[in-house]
Design a protein around this motif. Sequence first.
Motif, PDB file in Angstrom:
ATOM      1  N   GLY A 332       0.791  -1.214   0.000  1.00 59.30           N
ATOM      2  CA  GLY A 332       0.000   0.000   0.000  1.00 59.30           C
ATOM      3  C   GLY A 332       0.822   1.262   0.000  1.00 59.30           C
ATOM      4  O   GLY A 332       0.272   2.353  -0.151  1.00 59.30           O
ATOM      5  N   VAL A 333       2.136   1.150   0.188  1.00 55.86           N
ATOM      6  CA  VAL A 333       3.038   2.298   0.120  1.00 55.86           C
ATOM      7  C   VAL A 333       4.212   1.933  -0.775  1.00 55.86           C
ATOM      8  O   VAL A 333       4.467   0.758  -1.046  1.00 55.86           O
ATOM      9  CB  VAL A 333       3.545   2.719   1.520  1.00 55.86           C
ATOM     10  CG1 VAL A 333       2.395   3.164   2.389  1.00 55.86           C
ATOM     11  CG2 VAL A 333       4.307   1.588   2.189  1.00 55.86           C
ATOM     12  N   LEU A 338       9.824   3.780   1.526  1.00 58.99           N
ATOM     13  CA  LEU A 338      10.033   3.225   2.854  1.00 58.99           C
ATOM     14  C   LEU A 338      11.517   3.155   3.189  1.00 58.99           C
ATOM     15  O   LEU A 338      11.935   3.514   4.310  1.00 58.99           O
ATOM     16  CB  LEU A 338       9.396   1.833   2.943  1.00 58.99           C
ATOM     17  CG  LEU A 338       9.654   1.051   4.232  1.00 58.99           C
ATOM     18  CD1 LEU A 338       9.117   1.811   5.437  1.00 58.99           C
ATOM     19  CD2 LEU A 338       9.033  -0.341   4.144  1.00 58.99           C
ATOM     20  N   SER A 339      12.331   2.709   2.251  1.00 60.51           N
ATOM     21  CA  SER A 339      13.778   2.649   2.482  1.00 60.51           C
ATOM     22  C   SER A 339      14.348   4.035   2.732  1.00 60.51           C
ATOM     23  O   SER A 339      15.227   4.226   3.585  1.00 60.51           O
ATOM     24  CB  SER A 339      14.468   1.997   1.276  1.00 60.51           C
ATOM     25  OG  SER A 339      13.998   0.679   1.076  1.00 60.51           O
ATOM     26  N   VAL A 358      11.555  -5.031   8.239  1.00 63.59           N
ATOM     27  CA  VAL A 358      10.522  -3.995   8.360  1.00 63.59           C
ATOM     28  C   VAL A 358       9.362  -4.328   7.431  1.00 63.59           C
ATOM     29  O   VAL A 358       9.554  -4.513   6.223  1.00 63.59           O
ATOM     30  CB  VAL A 358      11.086  -2.600   8.022  1.00 63.59           C
ATOM     31  CG1 VAL A 358      10.002  -1.538   8.177  1.00 63.59           C
ATOM     32  CG2 VAL A 358      12.282  -2.270   8.915  1.00 63.59           C
ATOM     33  N   PHE A 359       8.175  -4.419   7.995  1.00 63.39           N
ATOM     34  CA  PHE A 359       6.953  -4.698   7.234  1.00 63.39           C
ATOM     35  C   PHE A 359       5.975  -3.551   7.483  1.00 63.39           C
ATOM     36  O   PHE A 359       5.667  -3.227   8.637  1.00 63.39           O
ATOM     37  CB  PHE A 359       6.313  -6.024   7.665  1.00 63.39           C
ATOM     38  CG  PHE A 359       7.253  -7.197   7.620  1.00 63.39           C
ATOM     39  CD1 PHE A 359       7.391  -7.941   6.462  1.00 63.39           C
ATOM     40  CD2 PHE A 359       8.010  -7.547   8.729  1.00 63.39           C
ATOM     41  CE1 PHE A 359       8.259  -9.020   6.419  1.00 63.39           C
ATOM     42  CE2 PHE A 359       8.873  -8.617   8.703  1.00 63.39           C
ATOM     43  CZ  PHE A 359       9.000  -9.357   7.535  1.00 63.39           C
ATOM     44  N   VAL A 360       5.472  -2.956   6.416  1.00 64.00           N
ATOM     45  CA  VAL A 360       4.516  -1.844   6.513  1.00 64.00           C
ATOM     46  C   VAL A 360       3.299  -2.178   5.670  1.00 64.00           C
ATOM     47  O   VAL A 360       3.436  -2.621   4.514  1.00 64.00           O
ATOM     48  CB  VAL A 360       5.149  -0.514   6.055  1.00 64.00           C
ATOM     49  CG1 VAL A 360       4.104   0.599   6.036  1.00 64.00           C
ATOM     50  CG2 VAL A 360       6.302  -0.126   6.970  1.00 64.00           C
ATOM     51  N   VAL A 366      -6.013   0.132   0.649  1.00 66.38           N
ATOM     52  CA  VAL A 366      -5.823   1.470   0.090  1.00 66.38           C
ATOM     53  C   VAL A 366      -4.349   1.668  -0.243  1.00 66.38           C
ATOM     54  O   VAL A 366      -3.468   1.210   0.492  1.00 66.38           O
ATOM     55  CB  VAL A 366      -6.292   2.538   1.090  1.00 66.38           C
ATOM     56  CG1 VAL A 366      -6.068   3.934   0.541  1.00 66.38           C
ATOM     57  CG2 VAL A 366      -7.756   2.332   1.420  1.00 66.38           C
ATOM     58  N   LYS A 367      -4.077   2.357  -1.342  1.00 69.57           N
ATOM     59  CA  LYS A 367      -2.713   2.673  -1.736  1.00 69.57           C
ATOM     60  C   LYS A 367      -2.421   4.126  -1.367  1.00 69.57           C
ATOM     61  O   LYS A 367      -2.960   5.049  -1.978  1.00 69.57           O
ATOM     62  CB  LYS A 367      -2.523   2.450  -3.242  1.00 69.57           C
ATOM     63  CG  LYS A 367      -2.615   0.981  -3.640  1.00 69.57           C
ATOM     64  CD  LYS A 367      -2.347   0.793  -5.119  1.00 69.57           C
ATOM     65  CE  LYS A 367      -2.423  -0.686  -5.517  1.00 69.57           C
ATOM     66  NZ  LYS A 367      -2.185  -0.878  -6.962  1.00 69.57           N
TER      67      LYS A 367
END
Length: 457
Positions: A332-333, A338-339, A358-360, A366-367
Motif C-alpha cells: 500500500g506504500v 520506505l527505504s 521492516v513490514f509496513v 488502500v494505496k
Amino acid sequence: MAKAKTAFVCTECGAEFSKWQGQCSNCREWNTLTELRVAPARPGSAGGGGGRQGYAGSSSSSVTDLSAVDLSEVPRFSSTFGEFDRVLGGGLVPGSAILLGGSPGAGKSTLLLQTACKLAQQRSVLYVTGEESLSQVAMRAHRLSLPTRGLKMLAETSVETVLGTAEREHPDVLIIDSIQTMHLEDLSSAPGGVAQVREAAAALTRYAKQSNTVLMLVGHVTKDGSLAGPKVLEHMIDASLLLEGDTDSRFRTLRGQKNRFGAVNELGVFAMLEQGLKEVKNPSAIFLSRSEEQAAGSLVMVVWEGTRPILVEVQALLDESAMGNPRRVAVGVDAQRLSLLLAVLHKHGGLFTGDQDVFVNVVGGVKALETSADLAIVLAVVSSLQNRPLPRELVVFGEVGLSGEIRPVPSGQERIVEAAKHGFTRAIVPRGNAPRKAPDGMEVVAVEKLADALDAL
C-alpha cells in the motif's frame, strides 16, 4: 483488390514502424513491436482516410476562432451511483468514452450491469456482451434483483454489427463488455490483438463522439495490474478507471487514472454484497474498523484521494532479522519511499533499523502513494521498534524531507477537520498546516523537525 499493408506497432506507446526492430526508438522498450495488418482503403474514400474523419465529434474541418467556440457546458447525467459519479467528475458526459479495467472477479461486469439496469429506467441503454450469453447476463441480473425491463441487450463481437445496431437504436449509453472480444472484419488478426483492440476502440469512440453517446468499455488487465492492449488505447478514451480489490475482500475501490472531465486519482469505494456492489459514502468509517486493544506499530493517518480526505490505518512490524540482508516489505506504500524514510530515521532520529526486518501495511487495501503518509509511517515504525503503543485518538500526516524537516502538504485544514469529525482529539501535523484555531476538542501539535515529532509522541 488492394493489397493489405503490414506495420509494426509498439504495445507500450503505440508508435508505428515500417519494419521490425528489437527496441522501440520512441519509448526505448525492448521486444514490444507486434506485427499487424493494416486494412486496405475502402472504395470511395479519399486517400483511404474517409472513414476516420470527424473523430473528435465534428465533421467540419474548417478553422474556428477560439473566442467563437460555444462555451455552453454539455449537461451531465447521473450514473445512479454517487461514488461512480464522483470518480467521473460529477456524472456521465454525452459523447465521452470511458474505459473500465480490473482484474477478473473484481466486479466490472456487475458494476456496469447495475448501472445499465438502473439507467434503463430513465434513458435508452444498449448493453453489448461479447464474453457471456444473454441467459448468463439475465441470470446475474435476476440474482442481484435488478430491474430488467427497458434494458436492450445484444450478444455480438463484430464492431460493424454493433455500430449498425447502435445507429438504429440511438442509445444514450452504449456498454461494450469487453473491448478485447470485439473485432473488425477488415483485419485478419484475432480478437484481443493489438490491431483489433486499437481499431475497434477507435471505431466505437468515433461513433460516440459523432452521436453524443456515452461509451463505456470494459478492459482486461495484465498480470502486473495495468490495462491490457496497446497504450494508444488509453490516449483515445476520455476517462480511464480501474476497479481494484482482492477476491477475498468485500470492498472494491474505483480509481480514476485519467479523466478529461474531472480530477484524476479520484477514489470511489464500494462494498461487494449478495445484491451486488453497494457504494460506501463514508470510506473513513470502514477503514477505521480497529480492534479495541491498541497494538504497537498501529497509527491513523489522513490521505487525500482526489477531492476528499480519507482516514486510514497504517501498521508497521519490526522483527530482528536472521539474514544478512534484512527485508523491507511494503503493502500500500512505495517500497523505495520506505527505504528512504528508514534512512532519514537513522540519520536524524538516531534510531537504527539496519538489523530489523521492516513490514509496513495500509489497512483496507488502500494505496497511500502521496508523501503525506511519510510522518505516519515513520512514527508507526518507531512505535513497533520500541514496542510502545500509540494513543488511539492520535492522527498524523506530513511529508518528511531528507534533512529531517517536516514539510506541509496540500489541504491540511480539511484533513484536520475530517479527523475531528471522526472523534480524534490529538493531531501531529507540519507547522505549515497548523490552523489558527484548532477544532473544538482537538489538540494540534505542529512540528518542524523529525526530532520534534518523536518528542511529541
